[in-house]
Design an enzyme around this catalytic site. Structure first.
Site, PDB file in Angstrom:
ATOM      1  N   TYR A   3      12.851  -3.635  -2.174  1.00 25.10           N
ATOM      2  CA  TYR A   3      11.701  -3.835  -1.290  1.00 25.10           C
ATOM      3  C   TYR A   3      12.049  -4.900  -0.256  1.00 25.10           C
ATOM      4  O   TYR A   3      12.728  -5.890  -0.569  1.00 25.10           O
ATOM      5  CB  TYR A   3      10.494  -4.281  -2.111  1.00 25.10           C
ATOM      6  CG  TYR A   3       9.249  -4.535  -1.299  1.00 25.10           C
ATOM      7  CD1 TYR A   3       8.610  -3.506  -0.625  1.00 25.10           C
ATOM      8  CD2 TYR A   3       8.695  -5.814  -1.214  1.00 25.10           C
ATOM      9  CE1 TYR A   3       7.465  -3.735   0.114  1.00 25.10           C
ATOM     10  CE2 TYR A   3       7.547  -6.057  -0.483  1.00 25.10           C
ATOM     11  CZ  TYR A   3       6.937  -5.009   0.190  1.00 25.10           C
ATOM     12  OH  TYR A   3       5.801  -5.240   0.925  1.00 25.10           O
TER      13      TYR A   3
ATOM     14  N   ARG B 158      -1.479   0.954   2.598  1.00 24.98           N
ATOM     15  CA  ARG B 158      -1.949  -0.220   1.855  1.00 24.98           C
ATOM     16  C   ARG B 158      -3.377  -0.530   2.271  1.00 24.98           C
ATOM     17  O   ARG B 158      -3.694  -0.575   3.467  1.00 24.98           O
ATOM     18  CB  ARG B 158      -1.039  -1.418   2.159  1.00 24.98           C
ATOM     19  CG  ARG B 158      -1.623  -2.743   1.690  1.00 24.98           C
ATOM     20  CD  ARG B 158      -0.663  -3.881   1.938  1.00 24.98           C
ATOM     21  NE  ARG B 158      -1.367  -5.120   2.238  1.00 24.98           N
ATOM     22  CZ  ARG B 158      -0.791  -6.300   2.440  1.00 24.98           C
ATOM     23  NH1 ARG B 158       0.522  -6.408   2.378  1.00 24.98           N
ATOM     24  NH2 ARG B 158      -1.507  -7.369   2.720  1.00 24.98           N
TER      25      ARG B 158
ATOM     26  N   ASN C 126       1.407  -4.462  -6.689  1.00 27.18           N
ATOM     27  CA  ASN C 126       2.088  -5.656  -6.169  1.00 27.18           C
ATOM     28  C   ASN C 126       1.981  -6.770  -7.198  1.00 27.18           C
ATOM     29  O   ASN C 126       0.907  -7.312  -7.418  1.00 27.18           O
ATOM     30  CB  ASN C 126       1.451  -6.087  -4.849  1.00 27.18           C
ATOM     31  CG  ASN C 126       2.118  -7.326  -4.257  1.00 27.18           C
ATOM     32  OD1 ASN C 126       3.168  -7.762  -4.722  1.00 27.18           O
ATOM     33  ND2 ASN C 126       1.507  -7.884  -3.228  1.00 27.18           N
TER      34      ASN C 126
ATOM     35  N   CYS D 128      -1.308 -12.754   5.093  1.00 20.89           N
ATOM     36  CA  CYS D 128      -0.859 -12.485   3.736  1.00 20.89           C
ATOM     37  C   CYS D 128      -1.998 -11.885   2.915  1.00 20.89           C
ATOM     38  O   CYS D 128      -3.137 -12.358   2.961  1.00 20.89           O
ATOM     39  CB  CYS D 128      -0.365 -13.770   3.079  1.00 20.89           C
ATOM     40  SG  CYS D 128       0.003 -13.602   1.323  1.00 20.89           S
TER      41      CYS D 128
ATOM     42  N   GLU E  47      -0.804  -1.114   6.623  1.00 20.36           N
ATOM     43  CA  GLU E  47      -2.010  -1.646   5.994  1.00 20.36           C
ATOM     44  C   GLU E  47      -3.215  -1.544   6.913  1.00 20.36           C
ATOM     45  O   GLU E  47      -3.072  -1.354   8.133  1.00 20.36           O
ATOM     46  CB  GLU E  47      -1.782  -3.093   5.574  1.00 20.36           C
ATOM     47  CG  GLU E  47      -1.532  -4.040   6.722  1.00 20.36           C
ATOM     48  CD  GLU E  47      -0.820  -5.307   6.251  1.00 20.36           C
ATOM     49  OE1 GLU E  47      -1.349  -6.397   6.554  1.00 20.36           O
ATOM     50  OE2 GLU E  47       0.235  -5.219   5.626  1.00 20.36           O
TER      51      GLU E  47
ATOM     52  N   ASP F 228       3.141 -15.785   7.415  1.00 19.97           N
ATOM     53  CA  ASP F 228       2.955 -14.337   7.387  1.00 19.97           C
ATOM     54  C   ASP F 228       1.628 -13.978   8.055  1.00 19.97           C
ATOM     55  O   ASP F 228       0.657 -13.598   7.401  1.00 19.97           O
ATOM     56  CB  ASP F 228       2.991 -13.851   5.935  1.00 19.97           C
ATOM     57  CG  ASP F 228       2.850 -12.345   5.813  1.00 19.97           C
ATOM     58  OD1 ASP F 228       3.143 -11.642   6.797  1.00 19.97           O
ATOM     59  OD2 ASP F 228       2.436 -11.877   4.738  1.00 19.97           O
TER      60      ASP F 228
ATOM     61  N   ASP G  63       7.955  -3.289   4.394  1.00 21.11           N
ATOM     62  CA  ASP G  63       6.618  -3.703   4.818  1.00 21.11           C
ATOM     63  C   ASP G  63       6.537  -3.607   6.338  1.00 21.11           C
ATOM     64  O   ASP G  63       7.211  -4.358   7.047  1.00 21.11           O
ATOM     65  CB  ASP G  63       6.398  -5.148   4.343  1.00 21.11           C
ATOM     66  CG  ASP G  63       5.039  -5.713   4.708  1.00 21.11           C
ATOM     67  OD1 ASP G  63       4.288  -5.051   5.444  1.00 21.11           O
ATOM     68  OD2 ASP G  63       4.741  -6.839   4.257  1.00 21.11           O
TER      69      ASP G  63
ATOM     70  N   GLU H  65      -3.833  -3.667  -2.759  1.00 21.64           N
ATOM     71  CA  GLU H  65      -3.519  -5.087  -2.694  1.00 21.64           C
ATOM     72  C   GLU H  65      -4.586  -5.947  -3.363  1.00 21.64           C
ATOM     73  O   GLU H  65      -5.787  -5.691  -3.224  1.00 21.64           O
ATOM     74  CB  GLU H  65      -3.361  -5.516  -1.229  1.00 21.64           C
ATOM     75  CG  GLU H  65      -3.012  -6.975  -1.014  1.00 21.64           C
ATOM     76  CD  GLU H  65      -1.661  -7.366  -1.589  1.00 21.64           C
ATOM     77  OE1 GLU H  65      -1.471  -7.236  -2.821  1.00 21.64           O
ATOM     78  OE2 GLU H  65      -0.801  -7.821  -0.821  1.00 21.64           O
TER      79      GLU H  65
ATOM     80  N   HIS I 119       5.224   0.866   4.304  1.00 20.65           N
ATOM     81  CA  HIS I 119       3.777   0.833   4.114  1.00 20.65           C
ATOM     82  C   HIS I 119       3.093   0.199   5.322  1.00 20.65           C
ATOM     83  O   HIS I 119       3.576  -0.761   5.915  1.00 20.65           O
ATOM     84  CB  HIS I 119       3.365   0.177   2.796  1.00 20.65           C
ATOM     85  CG  HIS I 119       3.668  -1.268   2.622  1.00 20.65           C
ATOM     86  ND1 HIS I 119       2.982  -2.266   3.258  1.00 20.65           N
ATOM     87  CD2 HIS I 119       4.568  -1.897   1.824  1.00 20.65           C
ATOM     88  CE1 HIS I 119       3.443  -3.440   2.870  1.00 20.65           C
ATOM     89  NE2 HIS I 119       4.415  -3.245   2.009  1.00 20.65           N
TER      90      HIS I 119
ATOM     91  N   ASP J 258       3.667  -3.974   8.029  1.00 27.25           N
ATOM     92  CA  ASP J 258       2.429  -4.637   8.451  1.00 27.25           C
ATOM     93  C   ASP J 258       1.388  -3.607   8.913  1.00 27.25           C
ATOM     94  O   ASP J 258       1.129  -2.651   8.234  1.00 27.25           O
ATOM     95  CB  ASP J 258       2.726  -5.683   9.522  1.00 27.25           C
ATOM     96  CG  ASP J 258       3.382  -6.932   8.943  1.00 27.25           C
ATOM     97  OD1 ASP J 258       3.462  -7.052   7.703  1.00 27.25           O
ATOM     98  OD2 ASP J 258       3.837  -7.783   9.718  1.00 27.25           O
TER      99      ASP J 258
END
Length: 304
Positions: free
Chosen positions: A51, A164, A216, A129, A121, A65, A92, A194, A119, A94
């Site tokens: 990952y 996500r 996660n 984050c 989101e 983040d 990731d 998440e 992914h 975002d």
């Protein structure tokens, strides 16, 4: 010398392996790699995938983040990591780095980088984050457009598009489940839930959603740290440990640097260091030497 200077497995085959793993009945464990060498270690130990965390990439650049990194930075690091391992790499992405058209371009760039899946989101852009308070999510319809754009841009049907949702901590778990179903209808292959709190939350999500699910297990966050076998028994298909290797490395680096600062020598730290011989083993020095000898160990004959 196949696989010496890079992965011996094609991106298409890695994507096929990832998809097969997600429906195998065995949970796919993907520790985060903060650099390519850690990805090599993850593979050697025997995990199913690697990952690449947006939070880790940001931290590696000494940034929080909060959506400051760019598609170029993320894809570049992803390509470096995917290039040295035969394992599939999930990255990731975002919020897709902008509007739906940006999410579409993100998929094409990550495909070209050799990534197995990404992914996206449903947070408002710029994101933060997933285990911090004060997050905001876009309306479901906006995320559906984001996902449809990403799916439409995919050229390799093997590339895994994971949706996500951060809605559980904002709108509640029932709302997050409804979002997950809408994201599935929009074409998502995998759902990342998440900041669920405990096993009961994970079980509730699993009972309500029919496609593969990703958990996660990040430290110091909102989720109970459930063992992989527990998640597997619940019916989860994949689990990520996004920041674990960075946290381990930074703790070791900080404690070691403080000792050098105080004592003026690293002599007392040697038993806490990776030995040179182990590093060379991971780097495959011996195989490079063999390759070098095979190429350059020759003599020039006289012209006849």
């Amino acid at each position: 010398m196949s696989g010496l200077l890079g992965s011996a497995v094609s991106a298409a085959d890695k994507r096929a392996a990832f998809r097969a793993g997600l429906i195998s009945g065995r949970i796919q464990r993907l520790p985060g790699a903060f650099n390519p060498l850690v990805a090599r270690l993850i593979e050697e130990i025997g995990f199913e995938g690697v990952y690449v965390s947006g939070a880790v990439l940001s931290a590696d650049l000494a940034l929080p983040d909060i959506g400051l990194t760019t598609l170029t930075e993320v894809a570049g690091r992803g390509q470096q990591i995917a290039g040295v391992t035969d394992l599939p790499v999930l990255i990731d992405a975002d919020t897709g780095f902008g509007e739906p058209m940006s999410a579409a371009r993100t998929v094409t760039v990550l495909e070209d980088a050799g990534i197995a899946g990404a992914h996206l989101e449903d947070q408002v852009n710029p994101k933060r984050c997933g285990h911090l308070d004060g997050k905001a999510v876009v309306p479901t319809a906006d995320m559906v457009r984001r996902l449809r754009a990403a799916v439409s841009a995919r050229r390799d049907p093997g590339f895994v598009i994971c949706a996500r949702t951060d809605a559980a901590g904002i709108e509640g778990i029932d709302a997050a489940i409804e979002r997950a179903k809408a994201y599935q209808d929009a074409g998502a292959d995998l759902i990342f839930t998440e900041a669920l709190a405990d096993a009961a939350d994970f079980e509730k999500f699993r009972a309500a959603v029919s496609i593969p699910l990703l958990a996660n297990m990040t430290e110091f966050g909102k989720s109970e740290l459930l063992p992989a076998r527990t998640l597997e028994s619940i019916g989860y298909n994949a689990v990520i440990y996004p920041v674990t290797t960075l946290r381990l490395a930074m703790w070791a680096a900080e404690s070691g640097l403080r000792e050098i600062f105080e004592k003026g020598t690293q002599a007392g730290l040697l038993d806490r260091m990776q030995h040179r011989s182990r590093l060379y083993e991971l780097l495959r020095y011996e195989r490079y030497n063999e390759f070098d000898s095979d190429v350059f160990n020759f003599t020039l004959g006289r012209n006849q």
